[in-house]
Design a protein around this motif. Sequence first.
Motif, PDB file in Angstrom:
ATOM      1  N   TYR A 266      84.943 -16.895 -24.870  1.00 57.55           N
ATOM      2  CA  TYR A 266      83.927 -17.859 -24.428  1.00 57.55           C
ATOM      3  C   TYR A 266      82.710 -17.830 -25.514  1.00 57.55           C
ATOM      4  O   TYR A 266      81.987 -18.557 -25.887  1.00 57.55           O
ATOM      5  CB  TYR A 266      83.484 -17.964 -23.150  1.00 57.55           C
ATOM      6  CG  TYR A 266      82.546 -19.038 -22.687  1.00 57.55           C
ATOM      7  CD1 TYR A 266      82.724 -20.375 -22.483  1.00 57.55           C
ATOM      8  CD2 TYR A 266      81.213 -18.658 -22.567  1.00 57.55           C
ATOM      9  CE1 TYR A 266      81.942 -21.219 -22.255  1.00 57.55           C
ATOM     10  CE2 TYR A 266      80.162 -19.506 -22.465  1.00 57.55           C
ATOM     11  CZ  TYR A 266      80.488 -20.785 -22.337  1.00 57.55           C
ATOM     12  OH  TYR A 266      79.559 -21.877 -22.031  1.00 57.55           O
TER      13      TYR A 266
ATOM     14  N   TRP B 267      77.739 -15.651 -16.956  1.00 55.08           N
ATOM     15  CA  TRP B 267      78.693 -16.892 -17.186  1.00 55.08           C
ATOM     16  C   TRP B 267      79.508 -16.743 -16.140  1.00 55.08           C
ATOM     17  O   TRP B 267      80.243 -15.693 -16.075  1.00 55.08           O
ATOM     18  CB  TRP B 267      79.385 -16.547 -18.655  1.00 55.08           C
ATOM     19  CG  TRP B 267      78.582 -16.806 -19.870  1.00 55.08           C
ATOM     20  CD1 TRP B 267      77.347 -17.402 -20.105  1.00 55.08           C
ATOM     21  CD2 TRP B 267      78.866 -16.200 -20.894  1.00 55.08           C
ATOM     22  NE1 TRP B 267      77.103 -17.418 -21.219  1.00 55.08           N
ATOM     23  CE2 TRP B 267      77.877 -16.590 -21.872  1.00 55.08           C
ATOM     24  CE3 TRP B 267      79.706 -15.420 -21.537  1.00 55.08           C
ATOM     25  CZ2 TRP B 267      77.837 -16.270 -23.258  1.00 55.08           C
ATOM     26  CZ3 TRP B 267      79.743 -15.038 -23.049  1.00 55.08           C
ATOM     27  CH2 TRP B 267      78.844 -15.383 -23.819  1.00 55.08           C
TER      28      TRP B 267
ATOM     29  N   ARG C  50      82.899 -22.989 -18.520  1.00 55.88           N
ATOM     30  CA  ARG C  50      81.913 -22.303 -17.768  1.00 55.88           C
ATOM     31  C   ARG C  50      81.576 -23.254 -16.642  1.00 55.88           C
ATOM     32  O   ARG C  50      81.303 -24.516 -16.797  1.00 55.88           O
ATOM     33  CB  ARG C  50      80.756 -22.328 -18.756  1.00 55.88           C
ATOM     34  CG  ARG C  50      79.494 -21.466 -17.806  1.00 55.88           C
ATOM     35  CD  ARG C  50      78.357 -21.171 -19.012  1.00 55.88           C
ATOM     36  NE  ARG C  50      77.169 -20.668 -17.990  1.00 55.88           N
ATOM     37  CZ  ARG C  50      76.104 -20.636 -18.475  1.00 55.88           C
ATOM     38  NH1 ARG C  50      75.739 -21.049 -19.840  1.00 55.88           N
ATOM     39  NH2 ARG C  50      75.092 -20.072 -18.039  1.00 55.88           N
TER      40      ARG C  50
ATOM     41  N   ASP D 284      81.296 -25.885 -22.500  1.00 57.54           N
ATOM     42  CA  ASP D 284      80.455 -25.247 -21.619  1.00 57.54           C
ATOM     43  C   ASP D 284      80.268 -25.994 -20.245  1.00 57.54           C
ATOM     44  O   ASP D 284      81.036 -26.408 -19.596  1.00 57.54           O
ATOM     45  CB  ASP D 284      78.928 -25.514 -22.502  1.00 57.54           C
ATOM     46  CG  ASP D 284      78.761 -26.770 -22.699  1.00 57.54           C
ATOM     47  OD1 ASP D 284      79.472 -27.878 -22.159  1.00 57.54           O
ATOM     48  OD2 ASP D 284      77.677 -27.216 -23.506  1.00 57.54           O
ATOM     49  N   ARG D 285      79.155 -25.538 -19.673  1.00 55.17           N
ATOM     50  CA  ARG D 285      79.095 -26.330 -18.186  1.00 55.17           C
ATOM     51  C   ARG D 285      79.153 -27.746 -18.001  1.00 55.17           C
ATOM     52  O   ARG D 285      79.453 -28.019 -16.742  1.00 55.17           O
ATOM     53  CB  ARG D 285      77.745 -25.906 -17.570  1.00 55.17           C
ATOM     54  CG  ARG D 285      77.550 -24.293 -17.405  1.00 55.17           C
ATOM     55  CD  ARG D 285      75.900 -23.958 -16.839  1.00 55.17           C
ATOM     56  NE  ARG D 285      75.164 -24.082 -17.755  1.00 55.17           N
ATOM     57  CZ  ARG D 285      73.776 -23.564 -17.766  1.00 55.17           C
ATOM     58  NH1 ARG D 285      73.530 -23.341 -16.448  1.00 55.17           N
ATOM     59  NH2 ARG D 285      72.908 -23.521 -18.559  1.00 55.17           N
TER      60      ARG D 285
END
Length: 394
Positions: free
Chosen positions: A247, A226, A138, A116-117
């Motif tokens: 994702y 995203w 991401r 993820d981020r």
Amino acid sequence: ATTARLAAVPLVLAVQDTTELDWTAHPATTGLGPLAHPAHQGLHVHTTLALTPERVPLGLLAQQVWARDPADTGKRATRKRRPVAEKESQKWLTSIEAVIAAHAQCPQTRFVGIGDREADVYDLFLQERPSGVDLLVRASWNRRVDHPERYLWAKVEAHPVGATLTVRVSRRDAQPARQATVTVRGGWVLLCPPTHRRAEKLPTLAVWAVLAREDHPPAGVEPLEWLLLTTCAVHTPEDAIERVTWYACRWGIEVLHKVLKSGCRLEARQLETAERLRRCLAVYSVIAWRSLYATMLSRAVPDMPCTAVLEPEEWQALYCAISYTPTPPATPPTLRQAVHWIGRLGGFLARRGDGEPGVTVLWKGFQHLTDLTTMYRIMIQRPAPLKRRNVGKA
């Protein structure tokens, strides 16, 4: 066993994420560290879960566990001056090292590491990887790019919309699960290294970027967006759609952590030391994986024999308990049928509109199945016949 499952599929999505295990309610436990809330104590766990694109979990590739040092509290302001090896960001690189090791054992299988981020770490993309191991992360930072648009979001938004896609958005906080229609666009970009690291003379990075955005969300709902960075080529709209669907599989790691906390109730364990809790986590991680594996495998291949998940005495005990009979059939039931029965043990009602049983009722059902199997093994043991004694005539 995990390696054998990995070698049997062409593509593995290695999804990784971090969760907190909170034992604040057990203050006598030793070896814990502060959590995000400074008044709470526990352990941090970073898990790497192998999934198929159909979301079937194949096993855990790595699990890093650590307690934060209370002396490090308040050092967030210095994070830019410290090398990645001295920061918790190293967990992402360590996870990819485990993915690379798995690929070495299964060279015919392609691996894609997904984060993820928080995984938007420049060093992660700099890390050497063999052919057959890629990244899909991401984006968190609107990084500078070596293009006229100057910044990442502007560069990707300059690409035309290539496709429209409907994705499932999982429940989060007060927002229920829903379907979101997103536009998809993308292309390659040249990322510039962070400005605060100019002295290191880091190279620019050529990656592919895909932007999935919900342009017309329902009223009162935060729109889905995203922006994905990947080392997998994106030449066509179909490529971009595939990266987005990959994702979307990331939610599987959230479910695994939920089973550990809500199903296994790991945070309720009173084992006195962090070292014992680590060992307990290792055991329960396998149990949580098994519940998730049965749930998703029964949806992907419902007609396969249930022996893919259950031992012979397990499905026999399950059949006898559900059917109120002492004699199981010679042929095992299908996986879907067995999973429905386990779900019923855990409270699944199996009504016409109930759909498929979820991982929560499967977890509860497996607990009951353990007791049923133990009793079944006892009951099928036949006592040895009494030997007649030869008594001679007086």
